[in-house]
Design an enzyme around this catalytic site. Sequence first.
Site, PDB file in Angstrom:
ATOM      1  N   ARG A  64      -3.121 -11.719   3.948  1.00 42.08           N
ATOM      2  CA  ARG A  64      -4.598 -11.367   3.354  1.00 42.08           C
ATOM      3  C   ARG A  64      -4.836 -11.765   1.962  1.00 42.08           C
ATOM      4  NH1 ARG A  64      -7.952  -7.872   4.594  1.00 42.08           N
ATOM      5  NH2 ARG A  64      -8.921  -9.375   4.042  1.00 42.08           N
ATOM      6  N   HIS A  89     -10.674  -2.725  -1.172  1.00 40.64           N
ATOM      7  CA  HIS A  89     -11.591  -2.118  -0.390  1.00 40.64           C
ATOM      8  C   HIS A  89     -12.649  -1.129  -1.193  1.00 40.64           C
ATOM      9  CE1 HIS A  89      -9.286  -2.876   3.407  1.00 40.64           C
ATOM     10  NE2 HIS A  89      -8.013  -2.760   2.572  1.00 40.64           N
ATOM     11  N   TYR A 146       0.849  -1.295  -0.071  1.00 40.56           N
ATOM     12  CA  TYR A 146      -0.045  -0.136  -0.224  1.00 40.56           C
ATOM     13  C   TYR A 146       0.818   1.041   0.085  1.00 40.56           C
ATOM     14  CZ  TYR A 146      -4.101  -2.581   1.342  1.00 40.56           C
ATOM     15  OH  TYR A 146      -5.269  -3.575   1.470  1.00 40.56           O
ATOM     16  N   TYR A 200      -1.203  -9.410   1.031  1.00 38.09           N
ATOM     17  CA  TYR A 200      -0.459  -8.840   1.537  1.00 38.09           C
ATOM     18  C   TYR A 200      -0.331  -9.275   2.939  1.00 38.09           C
ATOM     19  CZ  TYR A 200      -0.335  -4.874   5.152  1.00 38.09           C
ATOM     20  OH  TYR A 200       0.352  -4.131   6.018  1.00 38.09           O
ATOM     21  N   HIS A 243      -7.570  -8.381  -2.116  1.00 34.86           N
ATOM     22  CA  HIS A 243      -8.668  -7.772  -2.001  1.00 34.86           C
ATOM     23  C   HIS A 243      -8.554  -6.251  -2.256  1.00 34.86           C
ATOM     24  CE1 HIS A 243      -6.590  -6.903   1.741  1.00 34.86           C
ATOM     25  NE2 HIS A 243      -7.323  -5.909   1.920  1.00 34.86           N
TER      26      HIS A 243
END
Lengths: 269, 221
Positions: A184, A189, A135, A174, A187
């Site tokens: 994770r 958000h 990110y 992630y 995905h």
Amino acid sequence: MTTEHIRSADPDLPTVDAATGSTAGPTRAGRLVLPRYRHDDPDTHPPLLFPDYGSTNLRAPKQPLALLPQRLTEVTGPLLGEGRLGDLDHDLTRQHAGEPLGQRIIVHGRVLDGNGRPVPNTLVEIWQPNAAGRYRHAVDNWPAPLDPNFTGVGRTLTDADGHYRFVTVQPGAYPWRNHPNAWRPAHIHFSLFGQAFTQRLVTQMYFPGDPLFFQDPVFNSVRDPLARERLISRYDHSVTEPEWALGFEFDLVLRGREATPFEDGEDDD
Amino acid sequence: MTERHTDLSPTFGTGPAVDTSAEPAATAALAPTPPLGSTPAQTVGPYLHIGLLWPDGPDVVPDGTPGAIWIRGQIFDGAGEAVPDALVETWQADPDGRFDHPDDPRGARPPSVPGFRGFGRSATDPDGRYEIRTLRPGALPGPDGETEAPHLNLSIFARGLLHRLVTRLYFPDEEAANAADPVLGSIDPARRATLVARPAPDGFRFDIHLQGPDETVFFAV
């Protein structure tokens, strides 16, 4: 905030708004008649305390939630429009001088209410890591590369049919420290407002066949298996563009309305 | 795996696939079909700042609006530690108690104050502090003839919150209205104070305790 596409309610009679299906209006008795949003099944949304997801342990309230009846503040909400959008907010691959690395994808779908009706002209906000799973955020410093051509933020409005479309790159998995060797699933958000405070939803979209679902407490916090599947997008060959991008379809459903109760058997529908 | 359910439940991995084209828009007031299941909530995670912050997020009213107040507070977890990665969103009526929204049965009415948005959004800083610049909302009529005291609805999102938390902020100098408010009246008297802001030099202070002895009252909507 824009209400250009909205017809004001007639002060004397219940009205049906063609754009929204709203039947809100005072009855002859002078009482306010408000739309009512159905409550979701208890296993649709995750519980606040889910010990497998460690961060819930000190952040989930211990006291039971109090019931907030749906009155004016709950059945209205911000109708945020074009003023919130930049020209390239819907295309996460064109926000910099060069193109981001990774698999280019098209993510599209409809925002519907629980009655199957489209939610038009509603803001959809997304954010995600880059193709390497990193990110662009000061707190994310795991050793995967940043991409100078990728911010990972998108916004758009649904059209009159509730349809939205983004162009982005496939996010990477992630890693996090929730449990040993925790990852994770890939995905994106999503944040939606719908038409009412009651409908506000923040969620995550996943990709079909991800091998990381089994060990992910965020995904598995949704107890109803059918509800969990509603978080997974569908590969959509019909929107895949040759020599350009893979397509994924992800529909979102916000809470639907109960029938408006008219007094004395009135039926103005 | 791909069997279509008659109740329009999604099939595996497809999300809800619904054909509403057969339903004329003019009669769309009530859908006769069984309800679709809602999309479940998921946490905003630790990186909400990249996706959800706006430069004017805290501005329910623009800078320079006469009578503007600041609502500021801190968010704490169950260990009493500040929560540095939360987002607070506010929604409220305008000073006349009106909404510019088609589902207000009194009619959508543009706010009397230029630039009034009704909506505010503020992330917490490293000390768990948020702030919103707004105007005091008016009181609201209820469907049964009751009156709701002036209030803000708040949503709180954060890492570790799998679903948003909802609470309400009331004003400390509205004793009579608060005493008659149907929502406050439904809350255990020992916990009502968690929903009432405290006076501050330029507005009000409203701290939020997610968990613990001072836990804020949170609502299911």
